[in-house]
Scaffold this motif. Structure first.
Motif, PDB file in Angstrom:
ATOM      1  N   ALA A  91       0.826  -1.204   0.000  1.00 55.40           N
ATOM      2  CA  ALA A  91       0.000   0.000   0.000  1.00 55.40           C
ATOM      3  C   ALA A  91       0.865   1.261   0.000  1.00 55.40           C
ATOM      4  O   ALA A  91       0.621   2.203  -0.764  1.00 55.40           O
ATOM      5  N   VAL A  92       1.895   1.274   0.838  1.00 53.56           N
ATOM      6  CA  VAL A  92       2.786   2.434   0.914  1.00 53.56           C
ATOM      7  C   VAL A  92       3.573   2.575  -0.384  1.00 53.56           C
ATOM      8  O   VAL A  92       3.692   3.679  -0.933  1.00 53.56           O
ATOM      9  N   ARG A  93       4.095   1.484  -0.881  1.00 60.18           N
ATOM     10  CA  ARG A  93       4.907   1.522  -2.096  1.00 60.18           C
ATOM     11  C   ARG A  93       4.078   1.983  -3.295  1.00 60.18           C
ATOM     12  O   ARG A  93       4.513   2.820  -4.087  1.00 60.18           O
ATOM     13  N   PHE A  94       2.874   1.443  -3.415  1.00 59.17           N
ATOM     14  CA  PHE A  94       2.005   1.816  -4.525  1.00 59.17           C
ATOM     15  C   PHE A  94       1.602   3.279  -4.420  1.00 59.17           C
ATOM     16  O   PHE A  94       1.554   4.005  -5.422  1.00 59.17           O
ATOM     17  N   SER A  95       1.334   3.753  -3.203  1.00 60.46           N
ATOM     18  CA  SER A  95       0.973   5.147  -2.990  1.00 60.46           C
ATOM     19  C   SER A  95       2.098   6.088  -3.409  1.00 60.46           C
ATOM     20  O   SER A  95       1.853   7.117  -4.039  1.00 60.46           O
ATOM     21  N   VAL A  96       3.327   5.716  -3.068  1.00 61.70           N
ATOM     22  CA  VAL A  96       4.479   6.552  -3.415  1.00 61.70           C
ATOM     23  C   VAL A  96       4.676   6.601  -4.926  1.00 61.70           C
ATOM     24  O   VAL A  96       4.859   7.679  -5.510  1.00 61.70           O
ATOM     25  N   PHE A  97       4.603   5.456  -5.588  1.00 55.91           N
ATOM     26  CA  PHE A  97       4.861   5.399  -7.018  1.00 55.91           C
ATOM     27  C   PHE A  97       3.765   6.099  -7.822  1.00 55.91           C
ATOM     28  O   PHE A  97       4.057   6.772  -8.812  1.00 55.91           O
TER      29      PHE A  97
END
Length: 292
Positions: A208-214
């Motif tokens: 969730a965090v990684r997808f949000s950042v990208f």
């Protein structure tokens, strides 16, 4: 004095961009305290976000390079399949088409593309409303409170699962993109909305965090090109232009130092703690609005 104010805004942006507490809301509140208006639209905010986007690119350059390669190869495969379709129609043959989405990086890239469709649509439709909301001393406070409620509900619901990019569906990517589009207003945290949406759909906190950042990168770049027209506005003096560029560099520089610790905090800290902060920020913002 404006240079000092913009440097402070750059630091606010760098520190709050990578945690779910609405960096845009913090910028608007600080600008109102500093007496900075929005005669140049949201150009300054877009430039500061572009600075922290550079920090994201620096940290994840290998992954972003691979995603870019996969996007290009997917595009070439689509072109190849179109040519193959035309060839099959003309010749009556039934040659097999290339599979477009294969592997984790391609799936991740496809999810990013799908998520950007509603984000772009909502961003274009609500851009003028976002400027009006940024000038308001009331709306950022409401936005903080809305963010806090979503974070608290998601935390108390113990949302989240183990799903990653392989298990991700395109309809949930669209839903997360809608949540990102709604975060065009100050106080409503883009990261909070996208992370909560992913967790509510059963994805892991890490994904969730990684997808949000990208997914923030194309949104930030798109927002900048939407606002870049204000460089030609009469209110954008040469001094203000240079100060804004300098602040953008500062935001990127500070962002490179804090991004790892901030993202680690976002992954490991309970969302309710960010919710409590958002409640306090919203209450203080509204109290100042009524007092002044």
């Amino acid at each position: 004095m404006i240079v000092l104010y913009l440097i402070l805004l750059a630091v606010f942006q760098a520190v709050t961009e990578f945690i779910p507490v609405s960096s845009f809301g913090h910028l608007c509140v600080a600008e109102q305290l500093f007496g900075i208006g929005h005669d140049t639209g949201l150009l300054i905010e877009a430039m500061l976000h572009l600075g922290t986007a550079a920090a994201i690119i620096f940290l994840f350059k290998k992954d972003l390079k691979q995603i870019g390669i996969e996007l290009l190869q997917m595009f070439l495969d689509v072109i190849g399949n179109i040519n193959l379709f035309i060839h099959n129609k003309k010749t009556g043959k039934h040659l097999n088409y290339a599979r477009i989405v294969t592997g984790t990086y391609r799936k991740f890239a496809a999810l990013l593309v799908i998520s950007m469709i509603p984000t772009v649509c909502l961003g274009l439709v609500s851009s003028r409303l976002a400027v009006l909301a940024a000038d308001s001393s009331f709306f950022p406070g409401i936005g903080f409170l809305i963010t806090g409620v979503l974070l608290l509900v998601t935390d108390l619901n113990r949302s989240g699962g183990t799903k990653g990019p392989r298990e991700a569906s395109y309809d949930t990517a669209m839903w997360i993109g809608i949540c990102q589009g709604l975060a065009v207003f100050p106080g409503i945290s883009r990261m909070a909305f996208t992370i909560c949406a992913a967790l509510l759909c059963g994805y892991s906190r890490k994904f969730a965090v990684r997808f949000s950042v990208f997914m923030s990168l194309p949104a930030i770049v798109g927002a900048f090109f939407t606002e870049v027209k204000y460089f030609g506005a009469s209110e954008m003096t040469i001094g203000l232009g240079f100060a804004s560029v300098f602040a953008m560099v500062i935001a990127g520089f500070v962002g490179c130092f804090v991004i790892r610790s901030m993202l680690q905090m976002t992954q490991k800290t309970k969302l309710r703690n960010f919710a409590y902060y958002s409640f306090v920020a919203g209450a203080v913002t509204l109290a100042v609005n009524f007092v002044l």
